[in-house]
Design a protein around this motif. Sequence first.
Motif, PDB file in Angstrom:
ATOM      1  N   HIS A 171      34.001 -15.092 -32.526  1.00  0.00           N
ATOM      2  CA  HIS A 171      34.606 -16.405 -32.256  1.00  0.00           C
ATOM      3  C   HIS A 171      35.948 -16.238 -31.554  1.00  0.00           C
ATOM      4  O   HIS A 171      36.259 -16.940 -30.592  1.00  0.00           O
ATOM      5  CB  HIS A 171      34.827 -17.174 -33.565  1.00  0.00           C
ATOM      6  N   ASP A 173      28.778 -21.534 -32.264  1.00  0.00           N
ATOM      7  CA  ASP A 173      28.145 -20.215 -32.291  1.00  0.00           C
ATOM      8  C   ASP A 173      27.384 -19.928 -30.987  1.00  0.00           C
ATOM      9  O   ASP A 173      26.601 -20.755 -30.518  1.00  0.00           O
ATOM     10  CB  ASP A 173      27.167 -20.141 -33.471  1.00  0.00           C
ATOM     11  N   HIS A 219      31.061 -11.712 -36.822  1.00  0.00           N
ATOM     12  CA  HIS A 219      30.949 -13.053 -36.235  1.00  0.00           C
ATOM     13  C   HIS A 219      32.333 -13.663 -35.944  1.00  0.00           C
ATOM     14  O   HIS A 219      32.526 -14.336 -34.922  1.00  0.00           O
ATOM     15  CB  HIS A 219      30.170 -13.927 -37.223  1.00  0.00           C
TER      16      HIS A 219
HETATM   17 ZN    ZN Z   1      30.506 -19.505 -36.199  1.00  0.00          ZN
END
Ligand code: ZN
Length: 348
Positions: A120, A309, A116
């Motif tokens: 980003h 996100d 993750h």
């Molecule tokens: Zn995040």
Amino acid sequence: MTKKDVRILAFESSCDETSTAVIKNGREIESLIVATQIKSHQRFGGVVPEVASRHHIEVITQITKEALEQANVTWNDIDAIAVTYGPGLVGALLIGVSAAKAASMATGIPLIGVDHIMGHIMAAQLKDEIKYPALALQVSGGHTEIVLMHDPIHFEIIGDTRDDAAGEAYDKIGRVLGVNYPAGKTIDEWAHKGKDTFHFPRAMMEDDDYDFSFSGLKSAFINTCHHADQIHEKLNKYDLAASFQASVVDVLSHKTIRAIKEYQPKTFILGGGVAANHGLRERLDQEIEKLPASIKPKVILPDLKLCGDNAAMIGAAAYNLYNAGKFSDEHLNADPSLELPYADNMLN
Ligand code: ZN
Ligand code: KG4
């Protein structure tokens, strides 16, 4: 011969947004769907893991179809299926991982597990070309890290928070001021209407490492508010927000500039939910502008809608893994505490 386009269908479900996207050649967003669940969590003041998982299950099939439709492609056009497998909430991650694995098994399209945080940072690749070595300040609800990027897939954490993440601190002090979760955006807006009158501490700013600490700042903020409450004094919320933000921005920018001077990256990237912070974006831009031309990196600040996100950033990161032949197999599992750099869990 012209190179064939590489199209990746990406899934993201690590926290409170369910998202799917189709990304062409790691740079172009052909579709992006983000189904946010923030409203369901607000009344609890934070993300409730079970509620998050339930919402992910409810929408993931529908938004997979929508991502393909919006991009005007079919499964036959997809070269790889990417999914966030950590870090994050285990139940939430599992929904995306299961959906991606099921799609990969049913279609025979290769699977790529993505970190993750790497995602980003790679939101920057959707805006501009990254030149290596690059350096990223990755600031979100769960992480605050300075990351040295040797190439598109080999990352090294050179600084980390010792306690709270920057976004977490925003959310916690926001709660004291009665701001709904997630509080960062509102505190940022208030900060622009106030002044740094409280002079909260700047922890670890002069230490010669790249680590951070935000729990002392959070406690100083909360104590100031409680003390004022006890003596029935009303504090100016805009000045409180401005003072808190000044402390966060001072520390983050000071250490980032020092890291840029030491590592002299060709590109600097700001990533994560807190990368949407206007005070931080402005300060980093100004401070980097002041550096001598010989060490001034190119700056990539991701678009505001790609700071939080989303699956587009996962598709961008997956493209780099695809080029490096880093595929996952049917054993890919959610890893809630996955850490950069990551070479494990990869087949080759
Ligand atoms: Zn995040
Ligand atoms: O990256 P993200 O969407 O989720 C995680 O991976 O953690 O980041 C969410 C965090 C929240 O803590 C939110 O308050 C913060 O990003 N945030 C901001 C701003 N917009 C979102 N913090 C400061 N200033 C903002 N403008």
